[in-house]
Design a protein around this motif. Structure first.
Motif, PDB file in Angstrom:
ATOM      1  N   THR A 116       0.829  -1.206   0.000  1.00  0.00           N
ATOM      2  CA  THR A 116       0.000   0.000   0.000  1.00  0.00           C
ATOM      3  C   THR A 116       0.864   1.256   0.000  1.00  0.00           C
ATOM      4  O   THR A 116       0.608   2.203  -0.757  1.00  0.00           O
ATOM      5  N   LEU A 117       1.897   1.279   0.836  1.00  0.00           N
ATOM      6  CA  LEU A 117       2.799   2.433   0.869  1.00  0.00           C
ATOM      7  C   LEU A 117       3.558   2.574  -0.445  1.00  0.00           C
ATOM      8  O   LEU A 117       3.734   3.683  -0.972  1.00  0.00           O
ATOM      9  N   ALA A 118       4.024   1.453  -0.995  1.00  0.00           N
ATOM     10  CA  ALA A 118       4.756   1.493  -2.261  1.00  0.00           C
ATOM     11  C   ALA A 118       3.863   1.957  -3.403  1.00  0.00           C
ATOM     12  O   ALA A 118       4.295   2.724  -4.277  1.00  0.00           O
ATOM     13  N   LEU A 119       2.607   1.505  -3.400  1.00  0.00           N
ATOM     14  CA  LEU A 119       1.663   1.922  -4.440  1.00  0.00           C
ATOM     15  C   LEU A 119       1.375   3.421  -4.333  1.00  0.00           C
ATOM     16  O   LEU A 119       1.183   4.096  -5.354  1.00  0.00           O
ATOM     17  N   MET A 120       1.369   3.947  -3.106  1.00  0.00           N
ATOM     18  CA  MET A 120       1.180   5.386  -2.916  1.00  0.00           C
ATOM     19  C   MET A 120       2.294   6.162  -3.611  1.00  0.00           C
ATOM     20  O   MET A 120       2.038   7.143  -4.326  1.00  0.00           O
ATOM     21  N   PHE A 121       3.535   5.725  -3.421  1.00  0.00           N
ATOM     22  CA  PHE A 121       4.659   6.372  -4.089  1.00  0.00           C
ATOM     23  C   PHE A 121       4.519   6.277  -5.610  1.00  0.00           C
ATOM     24  O   PHE A 121       4.737   7.253  -6.331  1.00  0.00           O
ATOM     25  N   PHE A 122       4.170   5.103  -6.105  1.00  0.00           N
ATOM     26  CA  PHE A 122       4.043   4.892  -7.542  1.00  0.00           C
ATOM     27  C   PHE A 122       2.995   5.821  -8.149  1.00  0.00           C
ATOM     28  O   PHE A 122       3.233   6.463  -9.182  1.00  0.00           O
ATOM     29  N   LEU A 123       1.832   5.916  -7.505  1.00  0.00           N
ATOM     30  CA  LEU A 123       0.763   6.772  -8.021  1.00  0.00           C
ATOM     31  C   LEU A 123       1.140   8.243  -7.947  1.00  0.00           C
ATOM     32  O   LEU A 123       0.821   9.021  -8.860  1.00  0.00           O
ATOM     33  N   SER A 163       9.748  -3.475  -5.967  1.00  0.00           N
ATOM     34  CA  SER A 163      11.035  -3.456  -5.273  1.00  0.00           C
ATOM     35  C   SER A 163      10.899  -2.895  -3.865  1.00  0.00           C
ATOM     36  O   SER A 163      11.427  -3.466  -2.900  1.00  0.00           O
ATOM     37  N   LEU A 164      10.187  -1.773  -3.721  1.00  0.00           N
ATOM     38  CA  LEU A 164       9.995  -1.171  -2.402  1.00  0.00           C
ATOM     39  C   LEU A 164       9.256  -2.132  -1.469  1.00  0.00           C
ATOM     40  O   LEU A 164       9.601  -2.271  -0.294  1.00  0.00           O
ATOM     41  N   THR A 165       8.237  -2.796  -2.011  1.00  0.00           N
ATOM     42  CA  THR A 165       7.435  -3.719  -1.200  1.00  0.00           C
ATOM     43  C   THR A 165       8.253  -4.898  -0.710  1.00  0.00           C
ATOM     44  O   THR A 165       8.295  -5.200   0.489  1.00  0.00           O
ATOM     45  N   MET A 166       8.921  -5.575  -1.642  1.00  0.00           N
ATOM     46  CA  MET A 166       9.615  -6.807  -1.298  1.00  0.00           C
ATOM     47  C   MET A 166      10.865  -6.557  -0.465  1.00  0.00           C
ATOM     48  O   MET A 166      11.222  -7.368   0.393  1.00  0.00           O
ATOM     49  N   ARG A 167      11.547  -5.426  -0.698  1.00  0.00           N
ATOM     50  CA  ARG A 167      12.752  -5.121   0.087  1.00  0.00           C
ATOM     51  C   ARG A 167      12.381  -4.919   1.558  1.00  0.00           C
ATOM     52  O   ARG A 167      13.011  -5.492   2.460  1.00  0.00           O
ATOM     53  N   LEU A 168      11.366  -4.103   1.807  1.00  0.00           N
ATOM     54  CA  LEU A 168      10.955  -3.835   3.183  1.00  0.00           C
ATOM     55  C   LEU A 168      10.376  -5.090   3.832  1.00  0.00           C
ATOM     56  O   LEU A 168      10.729  -5.438   4.964  1.00  0.00           O
ATOM     57  N   PHE A 169       9.505  -5.785   3.103  1.00  0.00           N
ATOM     58  CA  PHE A 169       8.870  -6.988   3.641  1.00  0.00           C
ATOM     59  C   PHE A 169       9.899  -8.071   3.952  1.00  0.00           C
ATOM     60  O   PHE A 169       9.881  -8.682   5.026  1.00  0.00           O
ATOM     61  N   GLY A 170      10.819  -8.309   3.021  1.00  0.00           N
ATOM     62  CA  GLY A 170      11.804  -9.367   3.193  1.00  0.00           C
ATOM     63  C   GLY A 170      12.725  -9.129   4.365  1.00  0.00           C
ATOM     64  O   GLY A 170      12.985 -10.042   5.162  1.00  0.00           O
ATOM     65  N   ASN A 171      13.214  -7.903   4.504  1.00  0.00           N
ATOM     66  CA  ASN A 171      14.164  -7.609   5.585  1.00  0.00           C
ATOM     67  C   ASN A 171      13.496  -7.656   6.964  1.00  0.00           C
ATOM     68  O   ASN A 171      14.066  -8.201   7.919  1.00  0.00           O
TER      69      ASN A 171
END
Length: 236
Positions: A116-123, A163-171
């Motif tokens: 959701t946060l990453a999609l906010m940046f994208f939009l 990338s933003l989603t998976m980097r934050l989620f994975g770490n």
């Protein structure tokens, strides 16, 4: 109402509402940060500018400077416009990343929350890009430097939220899993496990505090960098 370790299910007749613990934690954090921000604003209004700040006023200024440090280099002259939303989100994320210290699920370990946060940046990036130069100019950017690269440019644009989603989620999730494995190991080797508990502060110091701060910094640095490409004046 039925509860388990990861979610809360509220049943009203035939209607069921499933609330993930991570989302509830985020809502509580937002409410607490909002209240503290309101209280800090009252104190700042009454503070004497001729005296050195202290207490809540001092920490508010430090957080303000921290948020400026993260986004000012990317957003340049538009920093003041975006500081309220990104500053608030950064503080909320920093606080939420510390909730693991008290046994709650970290919101950033929920991939839906991060998406959701990453999609906010994208939009925001796409909207400002179109607003700044128009839809035709924005579409033309995707064909540069040659039209044969258009598919790669489109993939590059779509890769940002992923990338933003998976980097934050994975770490964040990896830190949670490693902490759980260490706790399981300590429990399995009791009574030596009591000695092993002396290591837990260092475990949380890294995975909940250090890693949480670093991941927040990386997330907003990358997001505001690409946003700054659309809204800030670029140096020649």
């Amino acid at each position: 109402m039925n509860t388990d370790i990861s979610q809360i299910v509220i049943t009203i007749g035939s209607f069921k509402l499933c609330l993930q613990q991570s989302i509830l934690v985020w809502l509580v954090v937002c409410l607490l940060v909002g209240f503290v921000a309101w209280l800090a604003g009252r104190k700042i209004e009454k503070a004497d500018p001729s005296k050195a700040p202290k207490g809540l006023v001092y920490w508010s200024e430090e957080l303000y400077n921290l948020c400026l440090y993260v986004i000012q280099g990317n957003l340049k002259e538009t920093t003041a416009h975006y500081l309220p939303i990104f500053g608030t989100l950064m503080v909320c994320m920093l606080v939420s990343n510390l909730t693991g210290l008290v046994g709650f699920q970290n919101p950033t370990s929920n991939i839906s929350f991060n998406a959701t946060l990453a999609l906010m940046f994208f939009l925001m990036i796409q909207t400002h890009g179109i607003t700044k130069a128009g839809l035709k100019a924005r579409m033309k950017e995707l064909t540069e430097p040659m039209w044969l690269l258009t598919p790669l440019n489109i993939i590059g644009e779509l890769a940002l939220p992923i990338s933003l989603t998976m980097r934050l989620f994975g770490n964040i999730l990896a830190g949670t899993i490693i902490s759980l494995l260490i706790y399981t190991l300590i429990k399995s080797i009791a009574p030596w496990g009591y000695l092993g508990l002396t290591l837990t502060p260092f475990i949380h110091m890294y995975f909940d505090v250090f890693s949480g701060v670093i991941q927040t910094y990386i997330f907003f640095t990358l997001g505001t960098y690409f946003l700054g490409q659309q809204v800030a004046q670029q140096e020649d």
